[in-house]
Design an enzyme around this catalytic site. Structure first.
Site, PDB file in Angstrom:
ATOM      1  N   HIS A 120       0.850  -1.194   0.000  1.00 45.44           N
ATOM      2  CA  HIS A 120       0.000   0.000   0.000  1.00 45.44           C
ATOM      3  C   HIS A 120       0.877   1.232   0.000  1.00 45.44           C
ATOM      4  O   HIS A 120       1.918   1.251   0.647  1.00 45.44           O
ATOM      5  CB  HIS A 120      -0.922   0.013   1.232  1.00 45.44           C
ATOM      6  CG  HIS A 120      -2.083   0.927   1.062  1.00 45.44           C
ATOM      7  ND1 HIS A 120      -2.005   2.268   1.337  1.00 45.44           N
ATOM      8  CD2 HIS A 120      -3.329   0.689   0.592  1.00 45.44           C
ATOM      9  CE1 HIS A 120      -3.169   2.813   1.054  1.00 45.44           C
ATOM     10  NE2 HIS A 120      -3.989   1.896   0.600  1.00 45.44           N
ATOM     11  N   ASP A 178      -7.976  -5.631   0.275  1.00 45.84           N
ATOM     12  CA  ASP A 178      -8.447  -6.474  -0.818  1.00 45.84           C
ATOM     13  C   ASP A 178      -8.025  -7.931  -0.667  1.00 45.84           C
ATOM     14  O   ASP A 178      -8.575  -8.814  -1.321  1.00 45.84           O
ATOM     15  CB  ASP A 178      -7.938  -5.920  -2.164  1.00 45.84           C
ATOM     16  CG  ASP A 178      -8.568  -4.576  -2.469  1.00 45.84           C
ATOM     17  OD1 ASP A 178      -9.761  -4.429  -2.187  1.00 45.84           O
ATOM     18  OD2 ASP A 178      -7.862  -3.684  -2.957  1.00 45.84           O
TER      19      ASP A 178
END
Ligand code: CMC
Length: 426
Positions: A316, A373
């Site tokens: 991320h 996710d």
């Protein structure tokens, strides 16, 4: 008192420049470079905006080092545990959690605004049968701007809130219609007797006439635990400060375009696999890996600088520690284990990937942790939601964040977003 400043010395000319430091209420201060070009004759360069704050905001706070996420100051864990998605929407839009009466009114409004114009239904019908629901969603939301053209000129706060409620209420309907279209089955209209999240599951699952599936064991009603699971997923996705899709929404809004067109652009930006499209890719990747014995091979591919393969659901831009949304989803997965039919084979492969990656020097040194996710797909599969609908689920959750950020942006005087470039051409 003199202002705190940062000094820059141009080694070529020996000129000295000073730039103000602006303090945040939490998190890093920023250097105000808005007059940089005027004063120095140069631009700054920051590809991918890794060090650039693009706006002032009071909506969402992330501390990527601590793995912390707050909406309007409230930790995401508290919202996921103790509040539902509509309360979270109210919080984002209005800056505070609703009272019991305010929630009742808001819930009533959202239920009654969930219908879409029959002409929009015809537009959805005209897509090819195999159209991806994200493509229908993006087009459908763009088309909504022509049904509510008046929102282009919303000046008072009440009209803005109406514009926001309307899009939050209608997005699940457009998504559900897109889903049913992709399966070639008749659409189901919203049921105002059902709550926001239950109604969405109903529009996906019901048979014409609003009947639920009947098996030898009786009618398969939507379970409370399923509603709670999906509602938590919506809450965890509701906002995430200045990510790619939100920045897209703000950029389009900066041109004075219709708010729903800006949201449509946000949907398109979200679709990419580096952003919201990752949830669909994670499950496809788990399928491709196929067996725990293949995990090491794919981890090696992810580490190979000459191989474009990336481990989906890992890494991320902001979180350099565990993504708190992923932590909450992992906890939810554990809670659901005995109540829903979670795919144990997929979970076994996912656990193995997590175990190997979290101990691997490549992933550790780059702070690559599982993100939201990585965990959502297994839960969505257990909710009998098919893969092309995973990213639309992200859209439904995130719509409130986009519209809140857009409204914040337009409340104060703004400039058109117009970056510069380092020209290297002829
Ligand atoms: N698998 C393997 N290597 C990776 C991965 C990954 N998933 N993510 C980053 N890296 C490596 C990358 O190759 C680079 O290595 P090196 O320094 O040797 O060149 C380093 O880690 C830094 O990567 P980056 O691409 O510069 O980092 P970024 O901040 O620009 O990208 C990201 C962040 C999310 C796009 C990226 O981690 C990624 O592509 N992840 C997979 C897709 C994914 O799961 N996306 C969902 C994000 S969470 C949902 C949302 O909010 O959008």
């Amino acid at each position: 008192m003199s202002k705190d400043t940062v000094t820059m010395i141009n080694n070529r000319t020996e000129e000295k420049f000073e730039f103000d430091i602006l303090d945040a209420t939490r998190g890093p201060s920023v250097v105000d470079i808005s007059k940089f070009y005027k004063e120095t004759g140069m631009f700054t360069f920051d590809e991918g905006y890794t060090s650039t704050a693009s706006c002032r905001s009071k909506v969402t706070y992330i501390d990527g080092q601590q793995g912390e996420l707050r909406y309007r100051g409230i930790p995401i864990e508290e919202l996921a545990e103790n509040h539902n998605y509509l309360e979270t929407c109210f919080l984002l839009l209005r800056g505070k959690l609703p009272s019991a009466d305010e929630l009742l009114d808001f819930d009533y409004e959202i239920r009654h605004r969930s219908f879409i114009d029959e002409n929009l239904k015809q537009l959805i019908d005209s897509f090819p049968d195999n159209a991806h629901p994200m493509s229908i969603l993006s087009s459908g939301v763009s088309a909504l701007s022509s049904f509510y053209y008046e929102h282009l000129k919303n000046n008072d706060e009440e009209a803005k809130q109406e514009m926001a409620s309307r899009i939050i209420a209608k997005i699940p309907t457009v998504a559900a219609f897109a889903y049913r279209k992709s399966l070639g089955i008749p659409i189901i209209y919203p049921d105002i007797e059902r709550s926001f999240t239950e109604n969405f599951l109903y529009m996906l699952r019901a048979y014409p006439g609003g009947k639920m599936k009947r098996t030898l064991n009786g009618v398969e009603e939507i379970k409370e635990i399923e509603i709670k699971a999906l509602d938590t997923i919506f809450t965890l996705h509701a906002d995430h400060e200045q990510n790619a899709s939100t920045t897209t929404v703000r950029t389009v809004a900066s041109t004075g375009a219709h708010p729903y067109v800006a949201i449509s652009a946000g949907i398109s930006a979200l679709w990419g696999r580096a952003h919201g499209g990752a949830n669909e890719s994670v499950i496809s990747q788990l399928d491709m890996i196929g067996d725990v014995k293949n995990v090491d091979k794919y981890i090696a591919k992810a580490k190979d600088p000459n191989d474009p393969f990336r481990l989906m659901g890992f890494g991320h831009r902001v979180y350099k520690n565990f993504d708190p949304r992923a932590k909450a989803l992992k906890k939810l997965q554990d809670q659901l284990k005995n109540e829903l039919d979670l795919d144990s084979h997929l979970m076994e492969i996912a656990h193995k990937i997590e175990e190997v990656a979290l101990q691997d020097e490549y992933f550790v040194s780059r702070n690559l942790y599982p993100n939201i996710d990585f965990y959502s797909g297994v839960i969505l599969t257990a909710l009998k939601i098919n893969r092309p609908m995973f990213t639309p689920i992200f859209v439904i959750g995130r719509t409130v964040g986009w519209i809140t950020q857009l409204m914040e942006f337009r409340r104060t005087p703004y400039k058109i977003t117009r970056p510069r470039q380092l020209y290297l051409g002829k």
